[in-house]
Write a protein that holds these residues in place. Structure first.
Motif, PDB file in Angstrom:
ATOM      1  N   LEU A   1       0.815  -1.219   0.000  1.00 28.81           N
ATOM      2  CA  LEU A   1       0.000   0.000   0.000  1.00 28.81           C
ATOM      3  C   LEU A   1       0.848   1.269   0.000  1.00 28.81           C
ATOM      4  O   LEU A   1       0.307   2.375   0.010  1.00 28.81           O
ATOM      5  N   GLY A   2       2.164   1.109   0.000  1.00 25.90           N
ATOM      6  CA  GLY A   2       3.031   2.279  -0.043  1.00 25.90           C
ATOM      7  C   GLY A   2       3.131   3.013   1.272  1.00 25.90           C
ATOM      8  O   GLY A   2       3.566   4.169   1.311  1.00 25.90           O
ATOM      9  N   ALA A   3       2.753   2.342   2.378  1.00 21.79           N
ATOM     10  CA  ALA A   3       2.817   3.003   3.681  1.00 21.79           C
ATOM     11  C   ALA A   3       4.239   3.045   4.225  1.00 21.79           C
ATOM     12  O   ALA A   3       4.538   3.856   5.109  1.00 21.79           O
ATOM     13  N   ILE A   4       5.136   2.160   3.720  1.00 19.13           N
ATOM     14  CA  ILE A   4       6.533   2.155   4.147  1.00 19.13           C
ATOM     15  C   ILE A   4       7.411   1.970   2.914  1.00 19.13           C
ATOM     16  O   ILE A   4       6.992   1.394   1.915  1.00 19.13           O
ATOM     17  N   ASP A   5       8.661   2.468   3.002  1.00 19.43           N
ATOM     18  CA  ASP A   5       9.569   2.348   1.861  1.00 19.43           C
ATOM     19  C   ASP A   5      10.491   1.143   2.033  1.00 19.43           C
ATOM     20  O   ASP A   5      10.409   0.409   3.023  1.00 19.43           O
ATOM     21  N   ILE A   6      11.410   0.953   1.074  1.00 18.74           N
ATOM     22  CA  ILE A   6      12.264  -0.230   1.079  1.00 18.74           C
ATOM     23  C   ILE A   6      13.163  -0.276   2.303  1.00 18.74           C
ATOM     24  O   ILE A   6      13.473  -1.351   2.829  1.00 18.74           O
ATOM     25  N   HIS A   7      13.605   0.882   2.805  1.00 18.94           N
ATOM     26  CA  HIS A   7      14.448   0.920   4.003  1.00 18.94           C
ATOM     27  C   HIS A   7      13.662   0.473   5.231  1.00 18.94           C
ATOM     28  O   HIS A   7      14.167  -0.288   6.068  1.00 18.94           O
ATOM     29  N   GLN A   8      12.414   0.939   5.334  1.00 18.96           N
ATOM     30  CA  GLN A   8      11.569   0.536   6.467  1.00 18.96           C
ATOM     31  C   GLN A   8      11.186  -0.935   6.370  1.00 18.96           C
ATOM     32  O   GLN A   8      11.070  -1.619   7.391  1.00 18.96           O
ATOM     33  N   VAL A   9      10.994  -1.426   5.144  1.00 19.50           N
ATOM     34  CA  VAL A   9      10.714  -2.846   4.958  1.00 19.50           C
ATOM     35  C   VAL A   9      11.880  -3.673   5.479  1.00 19.50           C
ATOM     36  O   VAL A   9      11.704  -4.639   6.236  1.00 19.50           O
ATOM     37  N   ALA A  10      13.110  -3.303   5.067  1.00 21.72           N
ATOM     38  CA  ALA A  10      14.294  -4.046   5.493  1.00 21.72           C
ATOM     39  C   ALA A  10      14.444  -4.014   7.012  1.00 21.72           C
ATOM     40  O   ALA A  10      14.736  -5.045   7.642  1.00 21.72           O
ATOM     41  N   ALA A  11      14.228  -2.861   7.603  1.00 19.75           N
ATOM     42  CA  ALA A  11      14.363  -2.736   9.056  1.00 19.75           C
ATOM     43  C   ALA A  11      13.312  -3.593   9.766  1.00 19.75           C
ATOM     44  O   ALA A  11      13.613  -4.286  10.746  1.00 19.75           O
ATOM     45  N   ALA A  12      12.073  -3.563   9.267  1.00 18.40           N
ATOM     46  CA  ALA A  12      10.999  -4.331   9.891  1.00 18.40           C
ATOM     47  C   ALA A  12      11.254  -5.832   9.776  1.00 18.40           C
ATOM     48  O   ALA A  12      11.109  -6.578  10.758  1.00 18.40           O
ATOM     49  N   LEU A  13      11.636  -6.297   8.586  1.00 21.51           N
ATOM     50  CA  LEU A  13      11.882  -7.728   8.393  1.00 21.51           C
ATOM     51  C   LEU A  13      13.067  -8.194   9.223  1.00 21.51           C
ATOM     52  O   LEU A  13      13.057  -9.308   9.765  1.00 21.51           O
ATOM     53  N   THR A  14      14.071  -7.349   9.346  1.00 17.29           N
ATOM     54  CA  THR A  14      15.229  -7.700  10.176  1.00 17.29           C
ATOM     55  C   THR A  14      14.823  -7.819  11.635  1.00 17.29           C
ATOM     56  O   THR A  14      15.198  -8.779  12.328  1.00 17.29           O
ATOM     57  N   THR A  15      14.037  -6.869  12.102  1.00 21.92           N
ATOM     58  CA  THR A  15      13.573  -6.906  13.496  1.00 21.92           C
ATOM     59  C   THR A  15      12.736  -8.153  13.764  1.00 21.92           C
ATOM     60  O   THR A  15      12.918  -8.828  14.787  1.00 21.92           O
ATOM     61  N   ILE A  16      11.827  -8.469  12.855  1.00 24.49           N
ATOM     62  CA  ILE A  16      10.983  -9.651  13.029  1.00 24.49           C
ATOM     63  C   ILE A  16      11.835 -10.908  13.103  1.00 24.49           C
ATOM     64  O   ILE A  16      11.610 -11.789  13.952  1.00 24.49           O
ATOM     65  N   THR A  17      12.837 -11.009  12.232  1.00 21.86           N
ATOM     66  CA  THR A  17      13.699 -12.190  12.211  1.00 21.86           C
ATOM     67  C   THR A  17      14.534 -12.281  13.488  1.00 21.86           C
ATOM     68  O   THR A  17      14.692 -13.358  14.077  1.00 21.86           O
TER      69      THR A  17
END
Length: 997
Positions: free
Chosen positions: A678-694
């Protein structure tokens, strides 16, 4: 009178509700003397009055003129209660009885209910001696007789209303009776007009035969048409005429006669005469308003509506009904205009125009009245009426069941059909009734048209008593303020609902299609399996349940929205599965129907991402996030850690704990994926979120596994997990592996046992990380000796290996090593060891040459067979590996001297290279653009297909889908491809110059 007795009397007056006790005492004494009724009995009766002081003052004035009817009505039990209630709520009726004291006697008769429409017509026709459409007398005498009789009938309605134990409940019946009374008055006034204009009447202009040959119908509009009129309200009408079939009258003569009849009819109701007017007859809703002809033929109306009418005119016609005059002609008019009403919403910008019109109404309210406007202000009656009418007009084209005139009937129909939720409708309906009761009591007070809530304390106290809705003036004001908030909230949610505009914009043919037409239409808008789509639609919409009903309303618009996505078939199938999982869960369909964004967002994410559809099928409640932007924000690591620890505290076994942790991970992956699409977050925020989840998942797994495997006596064993690769760089994308190393330190534990326990920990971690719905691959291939080396080593073994046998690629791999779980002290010591290897004090030229040789070999040997190099997002020319190897080479060469190079982040290291002068800004921009585009394309590829792939697909449909996820316009497959090729071509030139040069 003794002082004690008088004090007792005054106390009794205060308890009865009197304010000016001295004046009340004198008025009661005078009334008792003139009627012969004891003061105590009068005080008891006055307690029924909303304003006892005003009531007794009114009756005293009437009794001074004619005491007999006052005495007669007060001596009657029902009459006394009726007259006290009526004149206590209405100074206007007090003035009426002052003009016509004998009318009081009518209040003595108990009546079971409200007068019927037939009784009202009979009474008012009788008042003017009407027979065969003509009155027996005309002129001022007739108008007075009509108005007096009308007010007698109005008093009967008001008494029923005021004496009702629940005025809110009887409001619809009272409003209908008021509309019927207005219709009867118009009918009687038209009879007088016919007589007056005939040559037999005063000032007659036409023969009786000519008047009889002129058909005139009075069409009620607005509240009059809907049978929901107020006590004193403008009665909106339009006049339509025709000549009688076979008559000799020409069209112009018919219109002339009908126009004069209309003028006289209006004068009989609202003209200045001895008896005050009843209400304003407002004909301004006619074509062209005040500038237009007062009367038109049916054909003239239809021609105007077809060619020139505005949207608001059709909204006004929504409530049109034959009210008086020629009933057959009235029915012809209504029948002819109804199809135009229900197709008006298909006009361009119809919904926007209605919404803007409501806003203009509010904007035109004087600032000082805005908070007190019961009718027009925010949260007032118009908010309810406009909302209901807009929903009717938009959905009424395809749903005849909601074509109701009355606001409350329409509201009930909208609930039954599923267009409004039951809770919202119940609040709307109750608050609307309460506001109408308040409006009625305000208008009764002086028999004047008003919609302003009073601010004066005495007026509020009278309103509270007259309505029975509150105990005091402040309480009734508080009730009004609460209602305003409730109504405004529901109005904003429903009136500005995006589905309204979307439904209104649908071509009429798409709202109801035959099976074959639907099949063809689905194919035309992008469904590759129309037959399958029809089966899904049938499964969702079949049946008589409320769920199926709401789905039938939603489906035409949602199908249109699905067709905008990359894969409409996939989106519809996923929606069906989610809807079936949620079943009749009330919030889901309510959200889709009422939310400002949720329905469109759901179709968007499901038709653009199999990854999301697969996860949401197992976490269907996630659909609720689409209605709240805050729910789509990636959660902080601390919050996830707290939840993960709570999970472990609740579960005794590692198996149960890991099941819940996997659920937590899937949920957060889904949240991040939806936000990304939905474009609510950019690629940097995606990477940070996925890293945190992992990280949180791995930490939780390690805690649970260690608790089960390592006994208390071996608790000195230290164990840690080191992130490597993109995981270490906090650069994960959707579908990325988690590259890791395992390290332990025995502490006081026997070294062999420490090694055995560590291997068991690793085995358990690999076992419990398996998740077929959202795979988590703990990839340890970057360990020393690669796949041939042991999975886990002690810190000393790592140190010995790196000091004796380490290869250049292993030092390069350590550039992104970062501790993420386990013993903090061990993580710190491993980082210190890694720093010695990855940030060497002296440059090993042979090692640098080996890295360049390996890079060239990777390009030639590791590409999957048959894959075009330029399409590989990781290993292709100018792709991820080019950027990362170049940056890592610079880190190996200069990180010992330049501390800014000591980062696990590729882009931070690239910035450091620019700052240190090793890479020019233009070159860095090209490298950054290629790295970011490759990262975005990899994630988009996974989101679209649900499978991990490093190859840019050649299939145009998939490329277009990836483009949509990257916010390209539809059908941008070629542009995506061209952008990728151009970006990597430029990055490759930079890479070759800096890496090999």
């Amino acid at each position: 009178m003794p002082a004690g007795d008088r004090s007792s009397t005054l106390t009794g007056l205060a308890r009865a509700g009197f304010s000016d006790l001295g004046e009340a005492e004198a008025h009661l004494a005078e009334l008792a003397e003139s009627t012969g009724i004891p003061s105590a009995e009068l005080v008891a009766g006055a307690s029924w009055a909303a304003a006892p002081d005003a009531a007794v003052a009114s009756l005293v004035r009437v009794a001074r003129r004619d005491p007999a009817p006052v005495a007669e009505v007060l001596a009657n039990e029902h009459g006394a209660r009726a007259v006290w209630s009526l004149v206590g709520a209405s100074d206007g009726f007090g003035s009426f009885y002052l003009r016509h004291p004998s009318e009081l006697v009518d209040l003595r008769v108990p009546r079971a209910g409200l007068p019927t429409a037939e009784e009202l017509v009979a009474e008012l026709r009788e008042s003017v001696g009407a027979e065969n459409g003509f009155a027996s007398f005309a002129g001022e005498e007739a108008w007075v007789a009509l108005r007096v009789r009308y007010r007698r009938m109005l008093a009967r309605i008001a008494v029923f209303d005021l004496l009702s134990p629940d005025p809110v409940e009887v409001l619809p019946a009272v409003a209908a009776a008021l509309a019927d009374a207005a219709a009867a008055a118009l009918e009687a006034s038209l009879c007088v007009a016919r007589t007056k204009l005939s040559v037999r009447g005063p000032g007659g202009l036409f023969s009786r035969e000519e008047i009889e040959a002129t058909r005139l119908a009075i069409i009620g509009m607005g509240k009059a048409g809907a049978r929901e009129l107020n006590y004193v309200s403008d009665v909106d009408v339009v006049f339509v005429c025709e000549g009688v079939d076979g008559s000799d009258l020409g069209p112009s003569r018919v219109i002339d006669i009908a126009t004069r009849l209309a003028v006289q009819t209006m004068r009989g109701i609202s003209g200045a005469e001895i008896e005050p007017p009843l209400w304003e007859v407002d004909a301004n809703l006619r074509p062209e308003g005040k500038q237009g002809a007062l009367v038109r033929t049916l054909d003239s109306y239809l021609s105007y509506y077809d060619r020139w009418a505005h949207g608001w005119e059709f909204q006004a016609l929504l409530k049109a009904r034959p009210m008086a005059g020629d009933a057959a002609l009235g029915r012809e008019y209504v029948t002819a205009v109804q199809p135009k009403v229900w197709t008006s919403a298909a006009r361009e910008n119809f919904v926007d125009n209605v919404q803007r019109m409501r806003e203009r109404v509010t904007a035109n309210i004087p600032a000082g009245e805005l908070g007190d406007q019961l009718k027009l202000g925010p949260g007032g009656l118009r908010d309810v009426e406009f909302t209901v009418q807009l929903l009717q007009l938009v959905h009424g084209l395809s749903d005849e069941g909601i074509r109701q005139r009355s606001t409350l009937d329409a509201l009930d129909a909208l609930v039954t059909a599923g267009y409004i939720g039951r809770a919202d409708a119940a609040t709307f309906g109750h608050d609307y009734r309460v506001m109408r009761v308040l409006e009625h009591r305000l208008q009764l007070r002086a028999l004047l048209r008003t919609h302003l809530m009073p601010t004066d304390a005495d007026a509020l106290r009278v309103l509270a008593r007259a309505s029975g809705l509150a105990e005091s003036g402040p309480a009734v004001r508080s009730l009004w303020e609460q209602i305003k908030r409730e109504v405004r909230d529901i109005h904003v949610r429903l009136f500005y609902r995006p589905l309204l505009s979307a439904v209104a914009a649908l071509p009429e043919a798409e709202r109801s299609l035959s099976t074959s037409e639907a099949h063809d239409r689905l194919a035309a808008i992008g469904f590759t399996d129309p037959a399958g789509a029809l089966r899904h639609i049938a499964a969702l919409t079949s049946g008589l349940s409320r769920t199926a009903t709401i789905q039938r309303h939603l489906m035409p618009v949602m199908i249109s929205w699905f067709s905008e996505g990359a894969d409409p078939d996939m989106g519809l199938l996923a929606f069906r599965r989610i809807a079936e999982r949620l079943g009749s869960t009330p919030w889901f369909l309510r959200m889709l129907r009422d939310s400002s964004t949720a329905a469109h967002s759901l179709t968007q994410v499901l038709s653009c991402s199999k990854y999301i559809g697969d996860l949401m099928e197992w976490i269907p409640e996630a659909a609720g996030w689409l209605d709240d932007p805050e729910q789509l924000r990636p959660r902080a690591g601390t919050a996830l850690q707290t939840e993960a620890r709570a999970i472990q505290d609740r579960h005794a076994t590692v198996k149960d704990a890991m099941k819940s942790v996997r659920s937590l991970r899937r949920r957060e992956l889904l949240r991040t994926a939806i936000a990304a699409v939905l474009g609510a977050i950019d690629i940097h925020q995606v990477a940070a979120a996925l890293t945190t989840i992992t990280e949180v998942t791995i930490q939780a797994m390690l805690r649970a596994v260690r608790r089960e495997i390592v006994p208390p006596e071996d608790d000195s064993l230290e164990f840690a997990i080191i992130a490597m690769g993109r995981f270490g760089g906090a650069e994960l994308g959707f579908g990325s592996d988690a590259d890791i190393l395992y390290v332990y330190r025995p502490g006081d534990v026997d070294p062999e046992r420490a090694n055995d326990l560590s291997r068991k920990i690793v085995a358990a971690l690999r076992q419990h990380s398996e998740d077929h719905r959202a795979p988590l691959d703990l990839d340890a291939d970057l360990r020393p000796e690669g796949r041939n080396g042991p999975l886990v080593r002690s810190l000393d073994a790592y140190r010995e290996y790196y000091s004796r046998w380490s290869l250049s690629w292993e030092a390069q791999a350590l550039l992104r090593a970062r501790g993420v779980a386990g013993t903090t002290r061990l993580v710190t010591d491993f980082r210190a060891l890694a720093d010695e290897v990855r940030y060497p004090a002296a440059i090993d030229l042979a090692g640098i040459r080996e890295i360049k040789r390996i890079k060239a070999r990777v390009e030639n040997e590791r590409l999957p067979q048959g894959t075009a190099p330029e399409r590989h997002l990781k290993l292709g020319p100018g792709a991820l590996s080019d950027v990362e190897w170049l940056v890592q080479l610079l880190q190996l060469e200069h990180a010992h001297a330049v501390s800014a190079f000591r980062t696990t982040s590729t882009l931070e290291a690239l910035d450091a290279a620019v700052d240190a002068g090793y890479v020019g800004q233009a070159a860095a921009d090209r490298l950054r653009a290629a790295w970011l585009l490759a990262s975005r394309l990899r994630s988009a590829n996974t989101l679209l297909s649900g499978q991990t792939s490093d190859v840019l697909p050649a299939d145009r449909r998939r490329l277009d889908g990836i483009g949509q996820l990257l916010e390209y316009p539809p059908r941008s497959a070629s542009r995506v491809e061209e952008d990728w090729m151009g970006t990597t071509r430029r990055a490759r030139r930079v890479f070759e110059k800096l890496f090999y040069g």
